[in-house]
Design a protein around this motif. Structure first.
Motif, mmCIF file in Angstrom:
data_model
loop_
_atom_site.group_PDB
_atom_site.id
_atom_site.type_symbol
_atom_site.label_atom_id
_atom_site.label_comp_id
_atom_site.label_asym_id
_atom_site.label_seq_id
_atom_site.Cartn_x
_atom_site.Cartn_y
_atom_site.Cartn_z
ATOM 1 N N LEU A 74 -55.512 21.244 64.891
ATOM 2 C CA LEU A 74 -55.556 21.611 64.022
ATOM 3 C C LEU A 74 -55.653 20.100 63.195
ATOM 4 O O LEU A 74 -54.610 18.711 63.804
ATOM 5 C CB LEU A 74 -53.942 21.533 62.806
ATOM 6 N N LEU A 75 -56.670 19.817 62.080
ATOM 7 C CA LEU A 75 -56.743 18.430 61.872
ATOM 8 C C LEU A 75 -56.314 18.277 60.876
ATOM 9 O O LEU A 75 -56.919 18.556 59.237
ATOM 10 C CB LEU A 75 -58.128 18.460 61.391
ATOM 11 N N ASN A 76 -55.135 17.309 60.458
ATOM 12 C CA ASN A 76 -54.261 16.589 58.645
ATOM 13 C C ASN A 76 -54.873 15.591 58.378
ATOM 14 O O ASN A 76 -54.941 14.572 59.263
ATOM 15 C CB ASN A 76 -53.256 16.697 59.498
ATOM 16 N N PHE A 77 -55.079 15.347 57.544
ATOM 17 C CA PHE A 77 -55.789 13.913 56.674
ATOM 18 C C PHE A 77 -54.691 13.746 55.999
ATOM 19 O O PHE A 77 -54.277 14.427 54.894
ATOM 20 C CB PHE A 77 -56.674 14.282 56.076
ATOM 21 N N TRP A 78 -54.437 12.465 56.019
ATOM 22 C CA TRP A 78 -53.457 12.041 55.139
ATOM 23 C C TRP A 78 -52.929 10.222 54.695
ATOM 24 O O TRP A 78 -53.798 10.230 55.843
ATOM 25 C CB TRP A 78 -51.989 12.805 56.052
ATOM 26 N N ALA A 79 -52.221 10.213 53.946
ATOM 27 C CA ALA A 79 -51.800 8.530 53.662
ATOM 28 C C ALA A 79 -50.591 7.746 53.680
ATOM 29 O O ALA A 79 -49.847 9.051 53.219
ATOM 30 C CB ALA A 79 -52.988 8.440 52.954
ATOM 31 N N THR A 80 -49.890 6.746 54.275
ATOM 32 C CA THR A 80 -49.071 6.692 54.333
ATOM 33 C C THR A 80 -48.188 6.615 52.855
ATOM 34 O O THR A 80 -47.490 6.599 52.724
ATOM 35 C CB THR A 80 -48.787 4.978 54.955
ATOM 36 N N TRP A 81 -49.642 6.484 51.761
ATOM 37 C CA TRP A 81 -48.904 6.036 49.801
ATOM 38 C C TRP A 81 -49.197 7.647 49.789
ATOM 39 O O TRP A 81 -48.274 7.520 48.373
ATOM 40 C CB TRP A 81 -50.063 5.078 49.843
ATOM 41 N N CYS A 82 -48.822 8.715 50.500
ATOM 42 C CA CYS A 82 -49.557 9.920 49.394
ATOM 43 C C CYS A 82 -48.172 10.633 49.950
ATOM 44 O O CYS A 82 -47.689 11.706 50.843
ATOM 45 C CB CYS A 82 -50.596 10.151 49.788
ATOM 46 N N PRO A 83 -47.730 10.945 48.218
ATOM 47 C CA PRO A 83 -46.078 12.046 48.879
ATOM 48 C C PRO A 83 -45.933 13.118 49.331
ATOM 49 O O PRO A 83 -45.317 13.441 49.939
ATOM 50 C CB PRO A 83 -45.190 11.512 47.541
ATOM 51 N N PRO A 84 -46.566 13.876 48.898
ATOM 52 C CA PRO A 84 -46.921 15.554 49.217
ATOM 53 C C PRO A 84 -47.071 15.434 50.688
ATOM 54 O O PRO A 84 -46.554 15.978 51.662
ATOM 55 C CB PRO A 84 -48.145 16.174 48.793
ATOM 56 N N CYS A 85 -47.765 14.010 51.222
ATOM 57 C CA CYS A 85 -48.490 13.475 52.759
ATOM 58 C C CYS A 85 -46.943 13.594 53.638
ATOM 59 O O CYS A 85 -46.892 14.851 54.438
ATOM 60 C CB CYS A 85 -49.431 12.716 52.947
ATOM 61 N N ARG A 86 -46.200 12.901 52.792
ATOM 62 C CA ARG A 86 -44.771 12.713 53.217
ATOM 63 C C ARG A 86 -44.645 13.651 53.498
ATOM 64 O O ARG A 86 -43.931 14.447 54.776
ATOM 65 C CB ARG A 86 -44.249 11.377 52.389
ATOM 66 N N ARG A 87 -44.022 14.521 52.869
ATOM 67 C CA ARG A 87 -43.036 16.691 52.345
ATOM 68 C C ARG A 87 -43.127 17.080 53.651
ATOM 69 O O ARG A 87 -43.347 17.747 54.331
ATOM 70 C CB ARG A 87 -43.352 16.993 51.649
ATOM 71 N N GLU A 125 -41.319 5.480 62.167
ATOM 72 C CA GLU A 125 -40.981 6.014 61.116
ATOM 73 C C GLU A 125 -40.504 7.443 60.717
ATOM 74 O O GLU A 125 -38.800 7.638 60.893
ATOM 75 C CB GLU A 125 -40.401 5.141 59.858
ATOM 76 N N PHE A 126 -41.479 7.702 60.968
ATOM 77 C CA PHE A 126 -41.360 9.818 60.691
ATOM 78 C C PHE A 126 -41.527 10.219 62.526
ATOM 79 O O PHE A 126 -41.168 11.324 62.275
ATOM 80 C CB PHE A 126 -42.576 10.047 60.099
ATOM 81 N N GLY A 127 -41.552 9.914 63.937
ATOM 82 C CA GLY A 127 -41.518 10.324 64.385
ATOM 83 C C GLY A 127 -42.183 10.788 64.842
ATOM 84 O O GLY A 127 -41.991 12.614 65.097
ATOM 85 N N LEU A 128 -43.770 10.786 64.496
ATOM 86 C CA LEU A 128 -44.935 11.510 64.919
ATOM 87 C C LEU A 128 -45.366 11.829 66.087
ATOM 88 O O LEU A 128 -45.642 10.854 66.524
ATOM 89 C CB LEU A 128 -45.991 11.081 64.082
ATOM 90 N N PRO A 129 -45.046 12.680 66.203
ATOM 91 C CA PRO A 129 -45.417 12.787 68.212
ATOM 92 C C PRO A 129 -46.759 13.618 68.690
ATOM 93 O O PRO A 129 -47.251 13.077 70.003
ATOM 94 C CB PRO A 129 -44.189 14.186 68.697
#
Length: 195
Positions: A74-87, A125-129
């Motif tokens: 699973l490849l997930n494209f995101w950014a720190t400033w993106c609220p839906p990404c944070r959710r 901060e988000f504990g991404l493993p």
């Protein structure tokens, strides 16, 4: 007889803008309701392989797609400033924790331009493993989605099984991963042809 003044174009534009603002939530709901039409899981016989690629993880180690043959990826494209990404990211972290490394590999690909330290701080901060890499300007995958968050799910042979053009729930990812894990494992790992 009093002369009628023509309406100023600016007032018409303002009215159209206000109408657009009022209709925006309904348009978003319509689009969101049809999101699954855009991201149906592809049957195995119609899947195409993703080109091999290597990215550098935040810890400096390379992450190669070819090293993950035999796993669902699973490849997930995101950014720190993106609220839906944070959710969406906590669900991805839970998926990573609930699967063995032999069955599922998740790679977070940050599209941030703030540099690796800001992304490292965010991941802590988000504990991404799961592994995280920065997409650099030299990385030209024709399958990269245009918006974020977006994800690409690959079967155990490295073929694109589903794309998620927007945020997806942990349950949606889980159902698709389970379906791919129920497919017969690959007999041998044929090389992915470079395009």
């Amino acid at each position: 007889m009093p002369m009628k003044l023509p309406r100023k174009p600016a007032s018409s534009i303002a009215l159209l803008f206000l109408a657009g603002l009022m209709l925006a939530p309904q348009i978003v709901r319509l689009i969101a309701g049809r999101r699954n039409d855009w991201g149906q899981r592809t049957v195995a016989t119609a899947r195409h392989p993703m080109r091999p690629f290597t990215v550098t993880q935040l810890d400096g180690r390379p992450w190669r797609l070819d090293d993950h043959r035999g796993q669902v990826v699973l490849l997930n494209f995101w950014a720190t400033w993106c609220p839906p990404c944070r959710r969406e990211l906590p669900g991805l972290a839970a998926l990573h924790r609930s699967h063995s490394a032999a069955t599922l590999a998740i790679l977070g690909i940050s599209l941030d331009h703030t540099g690796p330290q800001a992304v490292r701080d965010f991941a802590t901060e988000f504990g991404l493993p799961f592994p995280i890499a920065l997409a650099d300007s030299g990385w030209q995958l024709d399958q990269i989605p245009t918006g974020i968050p977006s994800s690409i799910l690959l079967d155990r042979q490295g073929r694109v099984a589903k794309t998620y053009p927007g945020p997806a729930s942990e349950a949606e990812f889980q159902a698709d991963i389970d379906a791919l894990l129920r497919e017969p494992p690959i007999a041998s790992a044929p090389a992915i042809a470079a395009r």
